[in-house]
Write an enzyme that holds these catalytic residues in place. Sequence first.
Site, PDB file in Angstrom:
ATOM      1  N   GLU A  52      29.547  35.473  55.105  1.00  0.00           N
ATOM      2  CA  GLU A  52      29.435  35.177  56.725  1.00  0.00           C
ATOM      3  C   GLU A  52      29.059  33.466  56.814  1.00  0.00           C
ATOM      4  O   GLU A  52      29.570  32.954  57.798  1.00  0.00           O
ATOM      5  CB  GLU A  52      28.302  35.483  57.213  1.00  0.00           C
ATOM      6  CG  GLU A  52      26.744  35.294  56.763  1.00  0.00           C
ATOM      7  CD  GLU A  52      25.665  36.182  57.620  1.00  0.00           C
ATOM      8  OE1 GLU A  52      25.547  36.055  58.720  1.00  0.00           O
ATOM      9  OE2 GLU A  52      24.772  36.295  56.900  1.00  0.00           O
TER      10      GLU A  52
ATOM     11  N   HIS B  54      26.624  40.520  58.399  1.00  0.00           N
ATOM     12  CA  HIS B  54      25.203  39.863  57.970  1.00  0.00           C
ATOM     13  C   HIS B  54      24.430  41.184  57.202  1.00  0.00           C
ATOM     14  O   HIS B  54      24.484  42.291  57.703  1.00  0.00           O
ATOM     15  CB  HIS B  54      24.475  39.597  59.075  1.00  0.00           C
ATOM     16  CG  HIS B  54      23.173  38.968  59.191  1.00  0.00           C
ATOM     17  ND1 HIS B  54      22.931  37.572  58.481  1.00  0.00           N
ATOM     18  CD2 HIS B  54      21.843  39.189  59.022  1.00  0.00           C
ATOM     19  CE1 HIS B  54      21.707  37.366  58.314  1.00  0.00           C
ATOM     20  NE2 HIS B  54      20.993  38.514  58.806  1.00  0.00           N
TER      21      HIS B  54
ATOM     22  N   GLU C  30      35.290  30.946  31.010  1.00  0.00           N
ATOM     23  CA  GLU C  30      35.052  31.988  31.166  1.00  0.00           C
ATOM     24  C   GLU C  30      34.390  32.613  29.857  1.00  0.00           C
ATOM     25  O   GLU C  30      33.342  33.490  29.820  1.00  0.00           O
ATOM     26  CB  GLU C  30      36.245  32.808  31.468  1.00  0.00           C
ATOM     27  CG  GLU C  30      36.730  32.543  32.879  1.00  0.00           C
ATOM     28  CD  GLU C  30      38.159  33.481  33.098  1.00  0.00           C
ATOM     29  OE1 GLU C  30      38.516  33.346  34.505  1.00  0.00           O
ATOM     30  OE2 GLU C  30      38.875  33.677  32.276  1.00  0.00           O
TER      31      GLU C  30
ATOM     32  N   LYS D 162      39.301  40.892  29.479  1.00  0.00           N
ATOM     33  CA  LYS D 162      38.501  39.534  29.874  1.00  0.00           C
ATOM     34  C   LYS D 162      37.483  39.893  30.902  1.00  0.00           C
ATOM     35  O   LYS D 162      36.229  39.759  30.786  1.00  0.00           O
ATOM     36  CB  LYS D 162      39.248  38.246  30.065  1.00  0.00           C
ATOM     37  CG  LYS D 162      38.679  36.992  30.679  1.00  0.00           C
ATOM     38  CD  LYS D 162      38.192  36.941  32.042  1.00  0.00           C
ATOM     39  CE  LYS D 162      39.540  37.056  33.072  1.00  0.00           C
ATOM     40  NZ  LYS D 162      40.287  35.793  33.352  1.00  0.00           N
TER      41      LYS D 162
ATOM     42  N   CYS E 172      48.141  40.128  29.874  1.00  0.00           N
ATOM     43  CA  CYS E 172      47.252  40.448  30.735  1.00  0.00           C
ATOM     44  C   CYS E 172      46.357  41.665  30.507  1.00  0.00           C
ATOM     45  O   CYS E 172      45.087  41.793  30.243  1.00  0.00           O
ATOM     46  CB  CYS E 172      47.807  40.798  32.354  1.00  0.00           C
ATOM     47  SG  CYS E 172      46.797  41.106  33.492  1.00  0.00           S
TER      48      CYS E 172
ATOM     49  N   TYR F 132      40.095  27.324  32.357  1.00  0.00           N
ATOM     50  CA  TYR F 132      39.347  28.466  32.843  1.00  0.00           C
ATOM     51  C   TYR F 132      39.109  29.641  31.476  1.00  0.00           C
ATOM     52  O   TYR F 132      38.073  30.116  31.627  1.00  0.00           O
ATOM     53  CB  TYR F 132      40.116  29.118  33.958  1.00  0.00           C
ATOM     54  CG  TYR F 132      41.339  30.002  33.558  1.00  0.00           C
ATOM     55  CD1 TYR F 132      41.197  31.120  33.231  1.00  0.00           C
ATOM     56  CD2 TYR F 132      42.562  29.581  33.472  1.00  0.00           C
ATOM     57  CE1 TYR F 132      42.451  32.043  32.946  1.00  0.00           C
ATOM     58  CE2 TYR F 132      43.660  30.280  32.674  1.00  0.00           C
ATOM     59  CZ  TYR F 132      43.458  31.704  32.554  1.00  0.00           C
ATOM     60  OH  TYR F 132      44.704  32.312  32.360  1.00  0.00           O
TER      61      TYR F 132
ATOM     62  N   CYS G  38      43.528  38.928  31.278  1.00  0.00           N
ATOM     63  CA  CYS G  38      42.801  39.343  32.629  1.00  0.00           C
ATOM     64  C   CYS G  38      42.175  40.665  32.316  1.00  0.00           C
ATOM     65  O   CYS G  38      40.695  40.737  32.730  1.00  0.00           O
ATOM     66  CB  CYS G  38      43.601  39.646  33.824  1.00  0.00           C
ATOM     67  SG  CYS G  38      45.401  38.951  33.666  1.00  0.00           S
TER      68      CYS G  38
HETATM   69  C1  LIG Z   1      42.445  34.911  28.150  1.00  0.00           C
HETATM   70  C2  LIG Z   1      43.254  35.241  29.330  1.00  0.00           C
HETATM   71  C3  LIG Z   1      42.661  35.426  30.480  1.00  0.00           C
HETATM   72  C4  LIG Z   1      43.615  35.463  31.580  1.00  0.00           C
HETATM   73  N1  LIG Z   1      42.921  36.047  32.682  1.00  0.00           N
HETATM   74  C5  LIG Z   1      43.785  36.023  33.898  1.00  0.00           C
HETATM   75  C6  LIG Z   1      43.177  36.490  35.278  1.00  0.00           C
HETATM   76  O1  LIG Z   1      42.176  36.406  35.317  1.00  0.00           O
HETATM   77  N2  LIG Z   1      44.080  36.405  36.106  1.00  0.00           N
HETATM   78  C7  LIG Z   1      45.397  36.161  36.108  1.00  0.00           C
HETATM   79  O2  LIG Z   1      46.156  36.235  36.969  1.00  0.00           O
HETATM   80  N3  LIG Z   1      45.925  35.815  34.881  1.00  0.00           N
HETATM   81  C8  LIG Z   1      45.078  35.608  33.913  1.00  0.00           C
HETATM   82  N4  LIG Z   1      45.663  35.190  32.709  1.00  0.00           N
HETATM   83  C9  LIG Z   1      47.064  34.948  32.493  1.00  0.00           C
HETATM   84  C10 LIG Z   1      47.965  36.043  32.623  1.00  0.00           C
HETATM   85  O3  LIG Z   1      47.588  37.035  31.396  1.00  0.00           O
HETATM   86  C11 LIG Z   1      49.386  35.660  32.515  1.00  0.00           C
HETATM   87  O4  LIG Z   1      49.850  34.719  33.446  1.00  0.00           O
HETATM   88  C12 LIG Z   1      50.401  36.868  32.480  1.00  0.00           C
HETATM   89  O5  LIG Z   1      50.413  37.764  31.538  1.00  0.00           O
HETATM   90  C13 LIG Z   1      51.866  36.291  32.450  1.00  0.00           C
HETATM   91  O6  LIG Z   1      52.836  37.468  32.391  1.00  0.00           O
HETATM   92  P1  LIG Z   1      54.050  37.416  31.759  1.00  0.00           P
HETATM   93  O7  LIG Z   1      55.055  38.618  31.988  1.00  0.00           O
HETATM   94  O8  LIG Z   1      54.732  36.061  31.973  1.00  0.00           O
HETATM   95  O9  LIG Z   1      53.817  37.346  30.025  1.00  0.00           O
HETATM   96  P2  LIG Z   1      53.064  38.370  29.143  1.00  0.00           P
HETATM   97  O10 LIG Z   1      51.970  39.092  29.962  1.00  0.00           O
HETATM   98  O11 LIG Z   1      52.448  37.260  28.105  1.00  0.00           O
HETATM   99  O12 LIG Z   1      54.129  39.243  28.482  1.00  0.00           O
HETATM  100  C14 LIG Z   1      54.972  38.630  27.559  1.00  0.00           C
HETATM  101  C15 LIG Z   1      55.409  39.762  26.699  1.00  0.00           C
HETATM  102  O13 LIG Z   1      56.496  39.546  26.079  1.00  0.00           O
HETATM  103  C16 LIG Z   1      56.328  39.951  24.724  1.00  0.00           C
HETATM  104  N5  LIG Z   1      57.174  39.345  23.723  1.00  0.00           N
HETATM  105  C17 LIG Z   1      57.194  37.793  23.248  1.00  0.00           C
HETATM  106  N6  LIG Z   1      58.328  37.423  22.587  1.00  0.00           N
HETATM  107  C18 LIG Z   1      59.020  38.618  22.398  1.00  0.00           C
HETATM  108  C19 LIG Z   1      60.214  38.899  21.758  1.00  0.00           C
HETATM  109  N7  LIG Z   1      61.070  38.004  21.215  1.00  0.00           N
HETATM  110  N8  LIG Z   1      60.688  40.016  21.839  1.00  0.00           N
HETATM  111  C20 LIG Z   1      60.082  41.132  22.565  1.00  0.00           C
HETATM  112  N9  LIG Z   1      59.014  40.843  23.168  1.00  0.00           N
HETATM  113  C21 LIG Z   1      58.331  39.716  23.087  1.00  0.00           C
HETATM  114  C22 LIG Z   1      54.862  39.765  24.321  1.00  0.00           C
HETATM  115  O14 LIG Z   1      54.375  40.495  23.187  1.00  0.00           O
HETATM  116  C23 LIG Z   1      54.139  39.974  25.577  1.00  0.00           C
HETATM  117  O15 LIG Z   1      53.787  41.500  25.717  1.00  0.00           O
HETATM  118  C24 LIG Z   1      44.874  35.198  31.703  1.00  0.00           C
HETATM  119  C25 LIG Z   1      45.221  34.746  30.165  1.00  0.00           C
HETATM  120  C26 LIG Z   1      44.585  34.781  29.174  1.00  0.00           C
HETATM  121  C27 LIG Z   1      45.249  34.354  27.967  1.00  0.00           C
END
Ligand SMILES: Cc1cc2nc3c(=O)[nH]c(=O)nc-3n(C[C@H](O)[C@H](O)[C@H](O)COP(=O)(O)OP(=O)(O)OC[C@H]3O[C@@H](n4cnc5c(N)ncnc54)[C@H](O)[C@@H]3O)c2cc1C
Length: 450
Positions: free
Chosen positions: A440, A435, A181, A51, A43, A177, A48
């Site tokens: 609205e 308004h 986007e 973006k 994110c 999306y 997010c």
């Molecule tokens: C282009 C794009 C736009 C988006 N826009 C939106 C939006 O507008 N609104 C919205 O709500 N969501 C959006 N999302 C989705 C949102 O980013 C994800 O749903 C959210 O980040 C998920 O959180 P998470 O904690 O599951 O995983 P992540 O945020 O992906 O975090 C996972 C973390 O784990 C780390 N990791 C992975 N494997 C290991 C390992 N073995 N050891 C140590 N660390 C590790 C990764 O490096 C990462 O930092 C978007 C996604 C993308 C790709």
Amino acid sequence: MAHYDFDLFVIGAGSGGVRAARMASGLGVKVAIAENRYLGGTCVNVGCVPKKLFVYASHFREDFQAAQGFGWVVNKPHFEWAHLLSQKNQEIARLQGIYEGLLTNSGVTLIEGQASLLDAHTVRVGEQAYRCERILIATGGWPSIPDFPGKEYVVSSNEMFVLEKLPDRILIAGGGYIAVEFAGIMHGLGVKTTLCYRGDKLLRGFDEDVRDFVAQEMRKKGIDILFNTQIKVIEKTDSRFIATTDQGQHLEADLVLYATGRSPNSVGLGLEVLGVELDAKGAIKVNESYQTNIPSLYALGDVTDRMNLTPVATAEAMALVNSLYSDQRTPVDYDNIPTAVFSQPCIGTVGLTEAVARNRYEDIDSYKSVFTPMKHTLSGFGEKTLMKMIVRRSTDRVLGIHMVGADASEIIQGMAVAIRAGATKAVFDSTIGIHPTAAEEFVTMRKRVE
Ligand SMILES: Cc1cc2nc3c(=O)[nH]c(=O)nc-3n(C[C@H](O)[C@H](O)[C@H](O)COP(=O)(O)OP(=O)(O)OC[C@H]3O[C@@H](n4cnc5c(N)ncnc54)[C@H](O)[C@@H]3O)c2cc1C
């Protein structure tokens, strides 16, 4: 008693992992978090946040044009990609610093590196092994690009945030999306944009009117959208790429973005050895308490591939930590989760689509309004707004609200509260409008679609 280095070890410092770690630590739990790439996860770094900054940047082009309709004399604006990237990078570095501060100030031990599981209670990071009572896997997702000849020439959304220069022409494959986007962003920044999608409508799962309307508005702006078209092969010449489609077109571009889906980040964690159950896509299977089939292992967020949104990952983290370490219960209600697509124009949606509502109930009314928003009466753009409301006749309950138009993402948040509170159409109708606004319209929709 078993000796543990940590009560809770979180793998992945993204939206879900950071929230879980901070909260648990705040409740007196001894917590470590491992991150191998960037604090804040997808994110903050490649999702997010950057973006949305790009969406703002790209929209200025229209704003400069629109301003002329309001009497402004605008000299030819000039855009510098390098400046935007550097500003964006600074902001992300600031956010990463905030995340680090939040974690360390709340007493979480931050461990840099790639984590994997040695057994149901042991995490390895580098040469170090940590014994932990519980382990939370919050490793998110990763772009997935299908295998085809020329795959090596394409980029994913990750690379879009660090492009050295803007292409003159971009070809975007995908209809979800992220594809939509980036089409808006690239077009707004002056890149000739073609969107190529194998389906017959963008944004599967959204209301049909929304799907049609957003494609129509994007085309009006000048984005070329090819439906029912799949790229078969991509070839590289000296300075450009040529994509041949199953429809026989040869599409030229300087950059090809594949936004065709994301896969759960579950590979390389040692899950197979432990026998952790995954679904066909590699998503970790969990029960309603985010517990895997191995009792000490939990998973949430995108790696479980349910609703891949930041606020869902953080809500799941809070629900899990509360259920494990406090006497509060804050289960996540997956119904009526509002979402936005930062397309141009933007989409905001909450609740049931008309098709799902009609499938579920026999007595559905739909209210719809398409109009020129006030700003565009003078801008000269001809951009329209769509608003739609789905109501169940027998209960008068509003089941779904959908909007395509400026500020839809902001407007729908309030609508989501109303829907969750069980608002009826009568409540909407008796609410006084603000308004003159587009919003609205939601309290003045009287005419059913026949
Ligand atoms: C282009 C794009 C736009 C988006 N826009 C939106 C939006 O507008 N609104 C919205 O709500 N969501 C959006 N999302 C989705 C949102 O980013 C994800 O749903 C959210 O980040 C998920 O959180 P998470 O904690 O599951 O995983 P992540 O945020 O992906 O975090 C996972 C973390 O784990 C780390 N990791 C992975 N494997 C290991 C390992 N073995 N050891 C140590 N660390 C590790 C990764 O490096 C990462 O930092 C978007 C996604 C993308 C790709």
